[in-house]
Write an enzyme that holds these catalytic residues in place. Structure first.
Site, short mmCIF file in Angstrom:
data_model
loop_
_atom_site.label_atom_id
_atom_site.label_comp_id
_atom_site.label_asym_id
_atom_site.label_seq_id
_atom_site.Cartn_x
_atom_site.Cartn_y
_atom_site.Cartn_z
N HIS A 167 9.14 5.89 7.24
CA HIS A 167 8.35 6.98 6.69
C HIS A 167 7.13 7.22 7.56
O HIS A 167 6.72 6.35 8.32
CB HIS A 167 7.80 6.62 5.30
N TYR A 168 6.49 8.40 7.43
CA TYR A 168 5.08 8.47 7.81
C TYR A 168 4.25 8.52 6.54
O TYR A 168 4.74 8.91 5.47
CB TYR A 168 4.78 9.62 8.76
N THR A 169 2.99 8.11 6.67
CA THR A 169 2.16 8.02 5.47
C THR A 169 1.80 9.39 4.92
O THR A 169 1.65 9.56 3.71
CB THR A 169 0.88 7.23 5.75
N GLU A 172 6.13 2.16 6.28
CA GLU A 172 5.26 3.33 6.37
C GLU A 172 4.52 3.29 7.70
O GLU A 172 3.88 2.29 8.05
CB GLU A 172 4.25 3.34 5.22
N HIS A 201 13.14 8.87 6.07
CA HIS A 201 13.07 9.34 4.68
C HIS A 201 13.76 10.69 4.55
O HIS A 201 14.41 10.98 3.54
CB HIS A 201 11.60 9.43 4.27
N ASP A 224 9.67 13.34 6.77
CA ASP A 224 9.21 12.20 7.56
C ASP A 224 10.33 11.23 7.96
O ASP A 224 11.33 11.15 7.25
CB ASP A 224 8.10 11.46 6.79
#
Length: 254
Positions: A26-28, A91, A133, A143
């Site tokens: 994921h990215y945050t 993340e 994700h 993401d």
């Protein structure tokens, strides 16, 4: 050499039903790393991940790998609807498309690669199950996005990557897009579904198909994410499918 990890325990987890066999990146998607970590540890937010990797390469562990962190939400891959139960969530600090999406620093990606390497010493996770994700929730998520260097991960034996030859691309003919119907669309949809995406093939290039193609492009053809299944997108899908099939049949793990 073992990784150096900081500890920032989150209360947001529960029990797994079995060992994890997937890695989900994921990215945050928040303005700062601090805000993201605070949210992932907030019991009211009811979200978490196993790890957070900051832009400087530092890594925090929030949830033990043996526990089920709450990072995937409503999702689907190869018939599995509880992705949290089967995955380890990482993340990666980045503001995301809402707050100024940007390239991921080298130090951060080096840390992600090292972390994945370490995780895979403990769990049987195939390259084909190192996913974003947006792969498991394409209608909701983008993401880690088209700037994430999936190719670089694959060069380090983490995930799948395929670049088709020009003649293979040309052989597939004109692009397919929304409104098209017929055998070509059916074959495209069947390939996406066989790889792991949700929609079943029906031979109609709908908005759902477009969104799924965009998700595939974000991961495996990021130079153009437009939901149009041109020859390069379809040739790449065929190649990735071949790699995934060989891995599944032979049981080859890194």
């Amino acid at each position: 050499m073992p990784l150096t990890l900081g500890e920032a325990p989150s209360p947001n987890f529960d029990q797994r039903r079995g060992p994890p066999d997937m890695l989900l990146l994921h990215y945050t998607g928040m303005q700062t790393a601090e805000a993201a970590v605070a949210r992932l540890r907030d019991p009211e937010a009811k979200v978490s991940a196993h790890y957070v990797v900051d832009e400087d390469g530092s890594i925090l562990r929030l949830v033990a790998e043996e526990r089920r962190a709450w990072h995937a939400g409503r999702s689907w891959w190869k018939g599995e609807t509880d992705i949290n139960a089967v995955s380890i969530g990482i993340e990666i600090v980045n503001p995301g498309h809402e707050w100024g999406y940007r390239a991921f620093p080298d130090a951060q990606i080096d840390a992600v690669i090292a972390l994945i390497d370490d995780i895979r010493t403990r769990w049987a996770i195939e390259d084909a199950r190192i996913l974003g994700h947006s792969d498991v929730a394409p209608t909701r998520k983008q993401d880690p996005g088209e700037l994430f260097p999936w190719k670089r991960l694959a060069e380090h034996r983490q995930g799948l990557w395929f670049e088709p030859a020009a003649e293979r691309i040309a052989a597939l003919g004109p692009p397919l897009s929304v409104g098209d119907t017929g055998l070509g669309v059916h074959v495209l949809q069947a390939g996406l579904h066989r790889l792991g995406y949700e929609p079943l093939p029906d031979g109609v290039y709908s908005d759902e198909t477009r969104i799924t193609v965009e998700a595939f492009q974000r991961h495996w053809r990021p130079s153009r994410v437009d939901g149009v299944a041109d020859g390069e997108t379809r040739a790449t899908l065929m190649g990735v499918l071949q790699l995934a099939t060989v891995e599944s049949v032979t049981g080859v793990l890194n």
